[in-house]
Scaffold this motif. Sequence first.
Motif, PDB file in Angstrom:
ATOM      1  N   ALA A  93       0.922  -1.248  -0.089  1.00  0.00           N
ATOM      2  CA  ALA A  93      -0.040   0.146  -0.064  1.00  0.00           C
ATOM      3  C   ALA A  93       0.905   1.251   0.003  1.00  0.00           C
ATOM      4  CB  ALA A  93      -1.052   0.106   1.131  1.00  0.00           C
ATOM      5  N   MET A  94       1.980   1.200   0.770  1.00  0.00           N
ATOM      6  CA  MET A  94       2.954   2.297   0.609  1.00  0.00           C
ATOM      7  C   MET A  94       3.501   2.519  -0.627  1.00  0.00           C
ATOM      8  SD  MET A  94       5.799   3.009   3.448  1.00  0.00           S
ATOM      9  CE  MET A  94       4.827   2.360   4.856  1.00  0.00           C
ATOM     10  N   GLY A  97       1.024   4.122  -3.119  1.00  0.00           N
ATOM     11  CA  GLY A  97       0.607   5.539  -2.718  1.00  0.00           C
ATOM     12  C   GLY A  97       1.789   6.183  -3.017  1.00  0.00           C
ATOM     13  N   LEU A  98       3.114   5.837  -2.847  1.00  0.00           N
ATOM     14  CA  LEU A  98       4.338   6.790  -3.213  1.00  0.00           C
ATOM     15  C   LEU A  98       4.244   6.637  -4.832  1.00  0.00           C
ATOM     16  CD1 LEU A  98       6.999   5.530  -0.841  1.00  0.00           C
ATOM     17  CD2 LEU A  98       6.192   7.642  -1.139  1.00  0.00           C
ATOM     18  N   ALA A  99       4.106   5.639  -5.573  1.00  0.00           N
ATOM     19  CA  ALA A  99       3.637   5.815  -7.011  1.00  0.00           C
ATOM     20  C   ALA A  99       2.825   6.642  -7.490  1.00  0.00           C
ATOM     21  CB  ALA A  99       3.664   4.425  -7.395  1.00  0.00           C
ATOM     22  N   ALA A 100       1.613   6.508  -6.807  1.00  0.00           N
ATOM     23  CA  ALA A 100       0.626   7.479  -7.435  1.00  0.00           C
ATOM     24  C   ALA A 100       0.998   8.964  -7.063  1.00  0.00           C
ATOM     25  CB  ALA A 100      -0.654   7.137  -6.493  1.00  0.00           C
TER      26      ALA A 100
ATOM     27  N   MET B   1      -5.946   3.745  -6.710  1.00  0.00           N
ATOM     28  CA  MET B   1      -5.486   2.406  -7.723  1.00  0.00           C
ATOM     29  C   MET B   1      -6.139   2.603  -8.855  1.00  0.00           C
ATOM     30  SD  MET B   1      -3.447   0.215  -7.639  1.00  0.00           S
ATOM     31  CE  MET B   1      -3.363  -0.417  -5.843  1.00  0.00           C
ATOM     32  N   ARG B   2      -7.198   3.346  -9.199  1.00  0.00           N
ATOM     33  CA  ARG B   2      -7.880   3.456 -10.601  1.00  0.00           C
ATOM     34  C   ARG B   2      -7.128   4.426 -11.216  1.00  0.00           C
ATOM     35  NH1 ARG B   2     -14.170   3.843 -10.595  1.00  0.00           N
ATOM     36  NH2 ARG B   2     -13.971   2.090  -9.553  1.00  0.00           N
ATOM     37  N   SER B   3      -6.698   5.405 -10.569  1.00  0.00           N
ATOM     38  CA  SER B   3      -5.978   6.504 -11.265  1.00  0.00           C
ATOM     39  C   SER B   3      -4.554   6.156 -11.636  1.00  0.00           C
ATOM     40  CB  SER B   3      -5.888   7.879 -10.229  1.00  0.00           C
ATOM     41  OG  SER B   3      -5.113   7.412  -9.034  1.00  0.00           O
ATOM     42  N   LEU B   4      -3.929   5.249 -10.804  1.00  0.00           N
ATOM     43  CA  LEU B   4      -2.959   4.781 -11.243  1.00  0.00           C
ATOM     44  C   LEU B   4      -2.762   3.848 -12.520  1.00  0.00           C
ATOM     45  CD1 LEU B   4       0.168   4.413 -10.401  1.00  0.00           C
ATOM     46  CD2 LEU B   4      -0.414   2.686  -9.184  1.00  0.00           C
ATOM     47  N   ALA B   5      -3.934   3.013 -12.568  1.00  0.00           N
ATOM     48  CA  ALA B   5      -3.969   2.346 -13.776  1.00  0.00           C
ATOM     49  C   ALA B   5      -4.254   3.168 -14.816  1.00  0.00           C
ATOM     50  CB  ALA B   5      -4.988   1.387 -13.467  1.00  0.00           C
TER      51      ALA B   5
END
Lengths: 159, 144
Positions: A93-94, A97-100, B1-5
């Motif tokens: 999860a961390m 989050g960091l990637a996003a 997660m959806r925005s990352l995808a």
Amino acid sequence: MDRFEHDYNRWLDGMMEADEAEAFEKSLPPDLLDDKPAWSGVSGALARVAKSETVPHADFLVSNVLASITPTAPRRSAPSLFGLVWAGAACLAMAAGLAAWWLPNVYQAPARDSFVSRVLKAEAMAPGLAVYTFQGPDERSAIIWTEGVPAIPAARKVQ
Amino acid sequence: MRSLAALLFAFALSLSHVAQAGDSVWSALVLATNEKPPAAVPTRLENFAPTIAKVFGYNSVYLLGHKRQDIDDGTESWLVPSREFFFQVQCLSRGETFYEVRLNLFQEKTKLFTTEARLARNAPLYIRGPQWGDGQLILLLEIR
């Protein structure tokens, strides 16, 4: 300890029966026979000195001793599988989050409009000609629709 | 997660559509007709036939001529897919995923129209030309 020593110690401590002691004394050399009175004196003195005493508040004393020898830090147990799974999930999860948070800062994806062909302006140059523009059904292609272009006879070659 | 995808998807899409040196502009002259049964679609026009059918209403297409030309910033070039029609193309600017071009379409010596267009890679421009016999001439332009 051999058999003789065993019997000798029993004889010194007065643990033999009378007839057994008498038989044992007959087998002893004379210098060892003198040991028994000396040992009787020593054991009598020990019995007088080494008297057990009753300690007042024994429970309190025991609890204090136990407290002093018990380790202060709790013993660490081995991590459980359940804990490891949760730790792994937390790490994932961390990372997500960091990637996003980080990816949008280093990579700006082009706007969707950048992948679309579009007519910005169009102007008819021939007399009697009209030009219309619109987007194709797939929204990415563009159409220029002309009206008024003279038809070409079928017999004429255009290739 | 959806925005990352979505971000990763946009990244992958952009990699395949980024304008880059070595791009070229492909032009073609197509005859569109209605026939029973419809004629087989030429391989080069497989990606265009559905739009031609939907927008112009023809079920058969024939490739009359095509031409491919390198595209460079600021340069003017001529695209001659047929001897009847030809384009004068000038690249005005280049974006990350598209080119902005000025197009002049000529029919022999007559300039039919001038246009400025943003052309993205693999997103064609369809131009409805004149009738030819029972069919419709359509010009295609695509950055490749």
